[in-house]
Enzyme design. Structure first.
Site, mmCIF file in Angstrom:
data_model
loop_
_atom_site.group_PDB
_atom_site.id
_atom_site.type_symbol
_atom_site.label_atom_id
_atom_site.label_comp_id
_atom_site.label_asym_id
_atom_site.label_seq_id
_atom_site.Cartn_x
_atom_site.Cartn_y
_atom_site.Cartn_z
ATOM 1 C CE LYS A 124 -1.297 27.059 -53.712
ATOM 2 N NZ LYS A 124 -1.014 26.170 -53.459
ATOM 3 C CG ASN A 125 -1.054 27.048 -58.691
ATOM 4 O OD1 ASN A 125 -1.508 26.621 -57.575
ATOM 5 N ND2 ASN A 125 -2.470 27.114 -58.273
ATOM 6 C CG ASP A 133 -7.365 27.777 -57.590
ATOM 7 O OD1 ASP A 133 -7.874 27.174 -56.777
ATOM 8 O OD2 ASP A 133 -6.260 27.744 -57.794
ATOM 9 N NE ARG A 177 -3.731 17.224 -56.544
ATOM 10 C CZ ARG A 177 -4.347 15.535 -56.709
ATOM 11 N NH1 ARG A 177 -4.881 14.917 -55.448
ATOM 12 N NH2 ARG A 177 -3.725 15.305 -57.786
ATOM 13 C CG ASP A 179 -7.663 18.093 -51.139
ATOM 14 O OD1 ASP A 179 -7.285 19.542 -50.871
ATOM 15 O OD2 ASP A 179 -5.995 18.892 -52.107
HETATM 16 C C1 UD1 Z 1 -6.636 22.219 -60.464
HETATM 17 C C2 UD1 Z 1 -7.609 23.603 -61.810
HETATM 18 C C3 UD1 Z 1 -5.682 24.711 -61.502
HETATM 19 C C4 UD1 Z 1 -5.672 25.190 -60.147
HETATM 20 C C5 UD1 Z 1 -5.231 24.156 -59.069
HETATM 21 C C6 UD1 Z 1 -4.883 24.670 -57.776
HETATM 22 C C7 UD1 Z 1 -8.497 23.694 -63.534
HETATM 23 C C8 UD1 Z 1 -8.624 22.496 -64.058
HETATM 24 N N1 UD1 Z 1 -7.357 23.251 -62.840
HETATM 25 O O1 UD1 Z 1 -5.764 21.515 -60.906
HETATM 26 O O2 UD1 Z 1 -6.922 25.574 -62.674
HETATM 27 O O3 UD1 Z 1 -4.840 26.272 -60.324
HETATM 28 O O4 UD1 Z 1 -5.997 23.504 -59.268
HETATM 29 O O5 UD1 Z 1 -6.354 24.711 -56.870
HETATM 30 O O6 UD1 Z 1 -8.804 24.188 -63.033
HETATM 31 N N2 UD1 Z 1 -8.678 14.455 -62.387
HETATM 32 C C9 UD1 Z 1 -9.053 13.268 -62.679
HETATM 33 N N3 UD1 Z 1 -7.239 12.571 -63.091
HETATM 34 C C10 UD1 Z 1 -6.309 13.009 -62.847
HETATM 35 C C11 UD1 Z 1 -6.176 14.472 -62.821
HETATM 36 C C12 UD1 Z 1 -7.592 15.172 -62.668
HETATM 37 O O7 UD1 Z 1 -10.149 12.809 -62.780
HETATM 38 O O8 UD1 Z 1 -5.776 12.492 -63.140
HETATM 39 C C13 UD1 Z 1 -9.870 15.555 -62.367
HETATM 40 C C14 UD1 Z 1 -9.759 16.140 -60.803
HETATM 41 O O9 UD1 Z 1 -10.235 15.303 -59.740
HETATM 42 C C15 UD1 Z 1 -10.386 17.389 -61.336
HETATM 43 C C16 UD1 Z 1 -10.081 17.595 -62.468
HETATM 44 O O10 UD1 Z 1 -9.119 16.343 -63.063
HETATM 45 O O11 UD1 Z 1 -11.126 17.433 -60.950
HETATM 46 C C17 UD1 Z 1 -8.448 18.763 -62.913
HETATM 47 O O12 UD1 Z 1 -7.972 18.456 -62.142
HETATM 48 P P1 UD1 Z 1 -6.429 19.191 -61.931
HETATM 49 O O13 UD1 Z 1 -6.358 19.875 -63.144
HETATM 50 O O14 UD1 Z 1 -5.458 17.918 -62.508
HETATM 51 O O15 UD1 Z 1 -6.223 19.724 -60.569
HETATM 52 P P2 UD1 Z 1 -4.765 20.081 -60.409
HETATM 53 O O16 UD1 Z 1 -3.724 19.904 -60.992
HETATM 54 O O17 UD1 Z 1 -4.629 20.478 -59.076
#
Ligand code: UD1
Length: 424
Positions: free
Chosen positions: A27-28, A312, A99, A123
């Site tokens: 999915k990701n 996850d 998202r 979220d």
């Molecule tokens: C995350 C997971 C990914 C998973 C996906 C789906 C991690 C590092 N990432 O990716 O493995 O497949 O969810 O559930 O485990 N953040 C900020 N500012 C930003 C971007 C992120 O503060 O601009 C913080 C987020 O709040 C979070 C962390 O960084 O605490 C990780 O976020 P990110 O990796 O960007 O999330 P996803 O891309 O959704």
């Protein structure tokens, strides 16, 4: 609300999961590949596409931008025709539901010089900022503002390569900045980049399209900008989170599941943890087999960016510990809201104490059935597995969450011998 939205799972506990499952594309990966097609006009065929609700939603977003999208669920393919003239605004109605829509930001600003993407808002798993995404685009020469609930990024004269260092190896930010840099002038060096297998898949897709990217899978990704890209066909990598879910399911229910089409190299740490819990994990011709012949032993888990333990899979680690022999500490380092799931497990009799981002769990022999509510995809799947090791009948409300990540979850569980039905 449609009927499917109100569906819940009914689980009669007590059966071990035994048999075979097949893993479809991640999915990701697929959702992000779909967003990246916006980078160049023409016809794309994406293969190994899971039959999940999120693919439909991403298709709707692409259609709203002017693309044609055909999803053939039998062939597991999506065909996308990206027009020469593309819209630049990803509306809130799409982004709030999905998202991954935020992944349109980099491609749109790189190709069109302007992107307007709705802010996703809160979220169920916690706050998920976008500051790293916008800061990276600013380093590449874009101007970004936040107006009326939208991020507006503009670079009318195009983007310029730069050195960008992320504060945290965010997957989404790495993807948006890397894709934008592909069409920028000159070289971008992205430091402290994410290393997730899904991100490597996106990078390889871009390379096939004509991008010049080095260092995928390492913390430093170097991108030499190119002037244009071309459409290609691509098969998404197998879903490591779904693979991990079935692996934990085998261990939790003292079952024996052969997981076909899986790529164990993407899951080294979670599989090592299952071995520590007492499972026998073996490689088979096209995947892995996970067998558990006794009550699992407790395992300490701390979630971290890849190659750490995936956030996850954290709900499954907590579920396993809830019925394991011993006590364990599970630490969540990525999403602070993920422990909402613990309150539902408490309703099933689990012994868990949460202190900040730590959960300390004392295993008990059996959970006790009750109605519970899923707050997100993984929490929903975790509660269904918990229902399998509870006495009596457990109801998990919010089946639609699980549909977002698991193709035909109840059917697959029944094929493994579980008594799980979906009821309106
Ligand atoms: C995350 C997971 C990914 C998973 C996906 C789906 C991690 C590092 N990432 O990716 O493995 O497949 O969810 O559930 O485990 N953040 C900020 N500012 C930003 C971007 C992120 O503060 O601009 C913080 C987020 O709040 C979070 C962390 O960084 O605490 C990780 O976020 P990110 O990796 O960007 O999330 P996803 O891309 O959704």
């Amino acid at each position: 609300m449609s009927e499917a939205v109100l569906d819940r799972f009914q689980i009669f506990g007590g059966s071990s999961l035994i048999g075979d499952v097949s893993i479809s594309g991640a999915k990701n990966s697929i959702l992000k590949l779909m967003a990246v097609t916006l980078m160049a006009p023409g016809k794309y065929k994406l293969q190994n596409v899971p039959d999940i609700a999120d693919v439909t939603m991403m298709g709707e977003l692409l259609v709203s931008l002017g693309c044609e999208v055909k999803h053939d669920t039998l062939k597991c393919e999506v065909e996308i025709i990206v027009p020469e003239k593309l819209g630049h605004r990803a509306e809130y109605q799409f982004v709030r539901k999905l998202r991954a829509s935020i992944n349109a930001l980099g491609p749109l600003v790189a190709r069109l010089g302007r992107a307007e993407v709705a802010l996703p808002g809160g979220d169920a798993i916690g706050s998920r900022g976008l500051d790293f995404h916008t800061r990276g685009l600013v380093e590449l020469g874009a101007e970004t503002t936040n107006e009326h609930g939208y991020i507006i990024a503009s670079a009318p004269k195009g983007l310029k390569g730069a050195r960008v260092e992320l504060d945290f190896p965010s997957v989404g930010a790495t993807e948006n900045i890397m894709t934008a840099a592909v069409l920028a002038k000159g070289r971008t060096i992205l430091e402290n980049a994410a290393r997730e297998p899904d991100l490597i898949d996106i990078g390889n897709f871009l390379i096939k399209m004509g991008a010049d990217i080095e260092g995928l899978g390492t913390p430093t990704i170097t991108i030499n900008g190119v002037s244009e890209l071309h459409p290609v066909d691509h098969a998404a990598i197998p879903d490591r989170v779904v693979t991990g879910t079935w692996a934990f399911a085998a261990a939790i229910t003292q079952g024996d599941i052969s997981i076909h089409g899986a790529r164990p190299s993407d899951l080294e740490l979670p599989l090592d943890k299952l071995v520590a819990a007492g499972a026998v994990v073996t490689t088979i011709a096209d995947g892995i087999r996970v067998k558990m012949s006794r009550r699992p032993s407790s395992i300490d888990v701390s979630t971290l960016p890849y190659p750490g333990f995936p956030t996850d899979l954290q709900p499954f680690a907590i579920t396993l510990n809830a019925i394991a022999d011993g006590s364990a500490l599970v630490t969540e380092n990525v999403f602070e809201g993920r422990f909402m799931f613990v309150n539902e497990l408490l309703r099933l009799g689990a012994k868990i104490r949460v202190d900040g981002h730590h959960a300390s769990i004392t295993g008990i022999q059996n959970l006790s059935s009750a109605p519970v509510v899923a707050s997100d995809i993984r929490a929903g799947a975790g509660l269904v597995l918990a229902g399998l090791v509870a006495d009596g009948t457990t109801f998990v409300e919010g089946a639609f969450h699980v549909d977002r990540g698991y193709p035909k979850f109840a059917e697959q569980l029944r094929a493994l011998g579980a008594d799980v039905t979906r009821v309106p």
